[in-house]
Design a protein around this motif. Structure first.
Motif, mmCIF file in Angstrom:
data_model
loop_
_atom_site.group_PDB
_atom_site.id
_atom_site.type_symbol
_atom_site.label_atom_id
_atom_site.label_comp_id
_atom_site.label_asym_id
_atom_site.label_seq_id
_atom_site.Cartn_x
_atom_site.Cartn_y
_atom_site.Cartn_z
ATOM 1 N N TYR A 170 15.679 90.963 -41.069
ATOM 2 C CA TYR A 170 16.600 90.270 -40.177
ATOM 3 C C TYR A 170 17.967 90.037 -40.824
ATOM 4 O O TYR A 170 18.746 89.222 -40.365
ATOM 5 C CB TYR A 170 15.996 88.923 -39.755
ATOM 6 C CG TYR A 170 14.613 89.016 -39.171
ATOM 7 C CD1 TYR A 170 14.304 89.957 -38.180
ATOM 8 C CD2 TYR A 170 13.588 88.177 -39.604
ATOM 9 C CE1 TYR A 170 13.028 90.054 -37.643
ATOM 10 C CE2 TYR A 170 12.305 88.263 -39.068
ATOM 11 C CZ TYR A 170 12.035 89.205 -38.086
ATOM 12 O OH TYR A 170 10.767 89.290 -37.556
ATOM 13 N N CYS A 256 18.254 89.229 -34.692
ATOM 14 C CA CYS A 256 17.330 90.345 -34.847
ATOM 15 C C CYS A 256 15.877 89.897 -34.763
ATOM 16 O O CYS A 256 14.972 90.723 -34.874
ATOM 17 C CB CYS A 256 17.580 91.033 -36.195
ATOM 18 S SG CYS A 256 17.715 92.823 -36.084
ATOM 19 N N HIS A 257 15.636 88.610 -34.584
ATOM 20 C CA HIS A 257 14.265 88.120 -34.538
ATOM 21 C C HIS A 257 13.583 88.567 -33.242
ATOM 22 O O HIS A 257 14.215 88.662 -32.184
ATOM 23 C CB HIS A 257 14.249 86.597 -34.649
ATOM 24 C CG HIS A 257 12.904 86.049 -35.011
ATOM 25 N ND1 HIS A 257 11.920 85.823 -34.067
ATOM 26 C CD2 HIS A 257 12.375 85.683 -36.211
ATOM 27 C CE1 HIS A 257 10.840 85.332 -34.674
ATOM 28 N NE2 HIS A 257 11.087 85.251 -35.973
ATOM 29 N N GLU A 297 18.150 97.317 -36.296
ATOM 30 C CA GLU A 297 17.511 96.448 -37.285
ATOM 31 C C GLU A 297 17.611 97.116 -38.650
ATOM 32 O O GLU A 297 17.379 98.318 -38.784
ATOM 33 C CB GLU A 297 16.050 96.197 -36.917
ATOM 34 C CG GLU A 297 15.331 95.248 -37.850
ATOM 35 C CD GLU A 297 13.930 94.903 -37.364
ATOM 36 O OE1 GLU A 297 12.963 95.146 -38.115
ATOM 37 O OE2 GLU A 297 13.808 94.394 -36.242
#
Length: 478
Positions: A170, A256-257, A297
Motif C-alpha cells: 500500500y 490502495c487498501h 498497486e
C-alpha cells in the motif's frame, strides 16, 4: 487762441466717457462668454460622488478649464476602476472553468494537427503505438503542468490524516500523501496557494492507518473506517464552502487498501460524486471508470522506491510463464488447479528459498497477474519493471491509465473463463508479436516508476493526470 483750451475741456470728458463705456462693454462680453463655457463643461452638482471628486481635486486658484479637465480625467479613471472591479469580481469557478476550456481547446487542436509545440525541452516525449493518442496525451500533460492546482485540506491529525504507509503493497498511498503535503520539486507547481484557485480538493485521510489503528486481527467490520471517513468529509463540508458548492464533484481521495471502495456506502447520497483514486478498481463493486481513477498497486521495497532491475534479454528467457503468490480467491484457485503441475507454466504458492523472486520475473517471457481476494495486485507493476509481458487474469478490472495507454500493446488479457486456454494462447504468439509486446512494456516502464520527488510522466504524475482528466470531463456550475 483762448477758445482752444475751452474746446479741449469740453471734448476730453466726452472722450473719457466713451472710452470707459467701451472697456465696460468688452469686460461684460468676456464675462458672459466665460460663464457660458462654465455652464457647458461643468458637471451637474446633484451627484454627491461626482461633487466629492471635483471638490477634492479643485484648488481655489485653479482656472475653470482645469476643473473641466479634472472631471473628465476622473470620469475615465472611475470607468476603468469599475471595469477592473467587475473583472475582479468574476467568480473563482468562472475563472477556473475558462482556463479549463482553453486547455480542452489546445488538446483538441493537438489531436487535430497531430503535433505539439513546446518552448521547453521535455525529459520524456510519449510516442509509439502504446498511446491511444500521443499528441493529445503530451498536450494534456503540458496543460496539466501549466494549470492544474490542488488544495489539500489541513484538517485532522496524524496518523489517520496527512500520513500513510511508505512501503509494502500500500506504499503508494503514503508517498502520494507526502508529495501533496510536502510540495517538493515538480509537484510544488500543483499546490494551490489558496483554495479559491484550486481545480480539485484532496481529502488526505489514510484507509491503511485507520485499519491499523481501529482493528484487531480477524476483525472485518468496515463500520469504523466508514464512520471516520464520513466524519472527515462532514468537517470540511461544514467548515469550507467548496464541497457544498459542487456536491463533492471536484474532491478526491486516494487509497490502495482493499476496503477503500466501501467508504462510499457510509453515505451513498453524500459521496456519490466523490472522485475515488483506487487500486481496487472493480467495476462489479461500484467502481465507475468515468468518475473514479484506477491506480496501480506497488510493492514498495523497504529501502528503495522500485524493485531491482534483474531482467534478462528476451533471447535468454527460458520460462514461458511465471507466478508466485498465495492461492486465494476464485481466480487463483482456478489457475493453480489447471496449471500447477505444468513444467512450462511455473506456479508457486511459496517460492523456494534458493529462488529470487525478481530474478524469476526477469527469466520469464510472460508474468501471470491473477486476481486474489480482490482485483488489485502489485504483480502488474512488478512484471512491467522486469520487462516481462503481463498476462492479466482479472474480471471487471479497470486498467490504470487506460485513458491514454492501449494495454493491448504491452499486455495480454485473459478472462477467468479462459484460464484453461492460457498455454495455447501464449504459445500462439509469434516471435514478432512478442517482440512488439516487449517494446511496448519498455515504452510504458517510466509511467510505472515511482520517484521522490515526482518527475513528469512518472507514476505519480500519471495518477495526477488521471485526476486531471476527470476534472476536464466535468463543467461545474457557477
Amino acid at each position: 487762441m483762448a477758445k482752444t483750451p475751452t474746446k479741449l475741456l469740453l471734448i476730453l470728458p466726452t472722450f473719457l466717457i466713451l472710452t470707459l463705456f467701451f472697456y465696460l462693454s468688452i469686460f461684460h462680453q468676456n464675462k458672459f462668454n466665460f460663464n457660458l463655457l462654465s455652464k457647458l463643461f461643468r458637471p451637474p452638482f446633484d451627484n454627491p460622488s461626482i461633487n466629492n471628486i471635483i471638490n477634492h481635486t479643485h484648488h481655489p486658484h485653479d482656472h475653470d478649464h482645469d476643473d473641466n479637465i479634472s472631471y473628465f480625467t476622473m470620469l475615465v479613471k472611475k470607468q476603468e476602476k469599475e471595469k477592473k472591479k467587475k473583472k475582479n469580481n468574476q467568480s473563482s469557478l468562472e475563472k477556473i472553468e475558462d482556463g479549463l476550456a482553453r486547455a480542452r481547446s489546445s488538446i483538441q487542436e493537438a489531436t487535430r494537427t497531430r503535433s505539439c509545440k513546446s518552448e521547453e525541452e521535455e525529459i520524456f516525449v510519449p510516442r509509439g503505438p502504446v498511446y491511444r493518442n500521443p499528441y493529445a496525451f503530451q498536450q494534456s500533460h503540458r496543460e496539466m503542468v501549466k494549470r492544474f492546482k490542488i488544495w489539500t485540506y489541513k484538517e485532522g491529525e496524524r496518523p489517520l490524516v496527512h500520513q500513510g504507509p511508505m512501503s509494502y503493497f500500500y506504499g503508494i498511498e503514503g508517498h502520494f500523501i507526502q508529495e501533496m503535503e510536502d510540495g517538493t520539486s515538480s509537484i510544488n507547481k500543483f499546490m494551490a496557494r489558496h483554495p479559491d484557485e484550486a481545480h480539485v480538493f484532496f481529502l488526505p485521510f489514510s484507509i491503511v492507518n485507520m485499519r491499523l489503528s481501529f482493528y484487531k486481527p480477524l476483525d472485518y467490520d468496515r463500520g469504523p473506517i466508514n464512520k471516520v471517513s464520513l466524519d472527515y468529509v462532514n468537517v470540511v463540508a461544514q467548515k469550507h464552502p467548496y464541497w457544498n458548492r459542487t456536491h463533492g464533484a471536484d474532491h478526491f481521495m486516494l487509497s490502495c487498501h482493499d476496503w477503500a471502495p466501501e467508504i462510499s456506502f457510509a453515505n451513498p447520497q453524500l459521496l456519490k460524486n466523490l472522485i475515488r483514486a483506487l487500486c481496487n478498481a472493480n467495476t462489479s463493486e461500484g467502481f465507475q471508470p468515468m468518475r473514479d481513477v484506477p491506480i496501480p498497486e506497488i510493492n514498495v521495497p523497504g529501502k528503495d522506491l522500485n524493485q531491482p532491475g534483474l531482467g534478462l534479454r528476451t533471447s535468454k528467457r527460458r520460462i514461458l510463464a511465471f507466478f508466485a503468490g498465495g492461492n486465494h480467491g476464485h481466480v487463483r484457485k482456478s489457475l493453480f488447479a489447471q496449471w500447477e503441475k505444468d513444467s512450462e507454466i511455473q506456479l508457486y504458492e511459496h517460492l523456494p528459498k534458493n529462488q529470487n523472486y525478481f530474478q524469476m520475473l526477469g527469466q520469464s517471457k510472460f508474468c501471470l497477474c491473477p486476481s486474489g481476494y480482490e482485483v488489485a495486485s502489485s504483480r502488474i507493476v512488478e512484471a512491467i519493471r522486469a520487462e516481462c509481458v503481463p498476462v492479466i487474469i482479472k474480471d471487471n478490472y479497470s486498467f490504470p491509465f487506460s485513458d491514454v495507454l492501449d494495454w493491448n500493446r504491452f499486455s495480454i488479457y485473459v478472462p477467468k473463463a479462459k484460464i484453461p486456454e492460457i498455454k495455447t494462447m501464449l504459445k500462439g504468439i509469434s516471435p514478432r508479436q512478442y517482440a512488439k509486446l516487449v517494446r511496448g512494456v519498455r515504452s510504458v516502464k517510466w509511467h510505472f516508476t515511482l520517484n521522490r520527488p515526482s518527475k513528469p510522466f512518472d507514476l505519480i504524475h500519471m495518477v495526477l493526470h488521471s485526476i486531471w482528466l476527470r476534472r476536464l470531463n466535468i463543467r461545474l456550475p457557477y
